[in-house]
Design a protein around this motif. Sequence first.
Motif, PDB file in Angstrom:
ATOM      1  N   LYS A  85       3.156   0.365   1.935  1.00  0.00           N
ATOM      2  CA  LYS A  85       2.487   1.642   1.726  1.00  0.00           C
ATOM      3  C   LYS A  85       3.140   2.384   0.573  1.00  0.00           C
ATOM      4  N   THR A 133       2.343 -11.112   8.732  1.00  0.00           N
ATOM      5  CA  THR A 133       1.681 -10.115   7.885  1.00  0.00           C
ATOM      6  C   THR A 133       2.616  -8.935   7.635  1.00  0.00           C
ATOM      7  N   THR A 144       2.855  -5.124   5.923  1.00  0.00           N
ATOM      8  CA  THR A 144       2.070  -3.986   5.453  1.00  0.00           C
ATOM      9  C   THR A 144       2.958  -3.096   4.593  1.00  0.00           C
ATOM     10  N   LYS A 166      11.106  -3.212   8.683  1.00  0.00           N
ATOM     11  CA  LYS A 166      10.409  -1.944   8.481  1.00  0.00           C
ATOM     12  C   LYS A 166      11.348  -0.960   7.801  1.00  0.00           C
ATOM     13  N   LYS A 177       5.195  -2.070   8.276  1.00  0.00           N
ATOM     14  CA  LYS A 177       4.967  -2.896   9.451  1.00  0.00           C
ATOM     15  C   LYS A 177       5.198  -4.354   9.112  1.00  0.00           C
ATOM     16  N   GLU A 189      -2.299   1.716   1.629  1.00  0.00           N
ATOM     17  CA  GLU A 189      -1.635   0.558   2.221  1.00  0.00           C
ATOM     18  C   GLU A 189      -2.151  -0.753   1.641  1.00  0.00           C
ATOM     19  N   SER A 190      -1.275  -1.760   1.625  1.00  0.00           N
ATOM     20  CA  SER A 190      -1.631  -3.108   1.196  1.00  0.00           C
ATOM     21  C   SER A 190      -1.026  -4.081   2.190  1.00  0.00           C
ATOM     22  N   LYS A 191      -1.803  -5.092   2.564  1.00  0.00           N
ATOM     23  CA  LYS A 191      -1.305  -6.111   3.494  1.00  0.00           C
ATOM     24  C   LYS A 191      -1.158  -7.438   2.775  1.00  0.00           C
ATOM     25  N   ASP A 233       4.499  -7.977  11.053  1.00  0.00           N
ATOM     26  CA  ASP A 233       3.965  -8.708  12.205  1.00  0.00           C
ATOM     27  C   ASP A 233       4.470 -10.142  12.119  1.00  0.00           C
TER      28      ASP A 233
END
Length: 200
Positions: A66, A62, A64, A88, A55, A71-73, A57
């Motif tokens: 995986k 941000t 994301t 993505k 992801k 998961e890590s942001k 944003d």
Amino acid sequence: MNKKFAPIALMLAALFGTTVAIAQSAPAAGAAKPTIIDAAVTDNVYQLYEGEVVKVDKKTRTITFKNKEGESKFVAGPDIKNFDQIKKGDRVNVNYELAVAIELIKTKSDGVRTKVETNTVTKSKANEKPSETITNQTTIVADIVEVNREKKLVSVKGPSGKITTVTVKNPALLADVKVGEQVKVIYFDAMAASITTPKK
């Protein structure tokens, strides 16, 4: 050699333009067992993180990631000029490399032992996906204070005055090594982080 790896957020900070100090993993003086160095060179590469961008944003900047551990942001700061290149499905990789080299210097010691440290940061261009490599190199000139050919051990004294004993796996390198000569020990480590588009 033991190396404590930084958490993923710290590693990604290196990728996104934040200066990260990577600790040198030099042999410990006075250790119970000699540090094993495959003279003339030891080179190890470790994969610290591999994952997928799930992801992006753009409003909060941000990202994301995986992988099999979850998961890590990560929030990319305003200094990231190539944030829009991240999509993505992209892959993120963080690797760590540690190399140690020993070079014999055929000269009598003049009593001068030195330590020189250099740090280099290489970043991606503005139109490329984010990537960064941080490299550290420490060069030490040390005096040979003891040679044990039977056990393939060499003890050296560095600029701090501490004595370190190393195991030389190649006995041919000990053929004409003498107490009073010097060696050059080069420690090199690098952390490389990159985001790439997977090949179809």
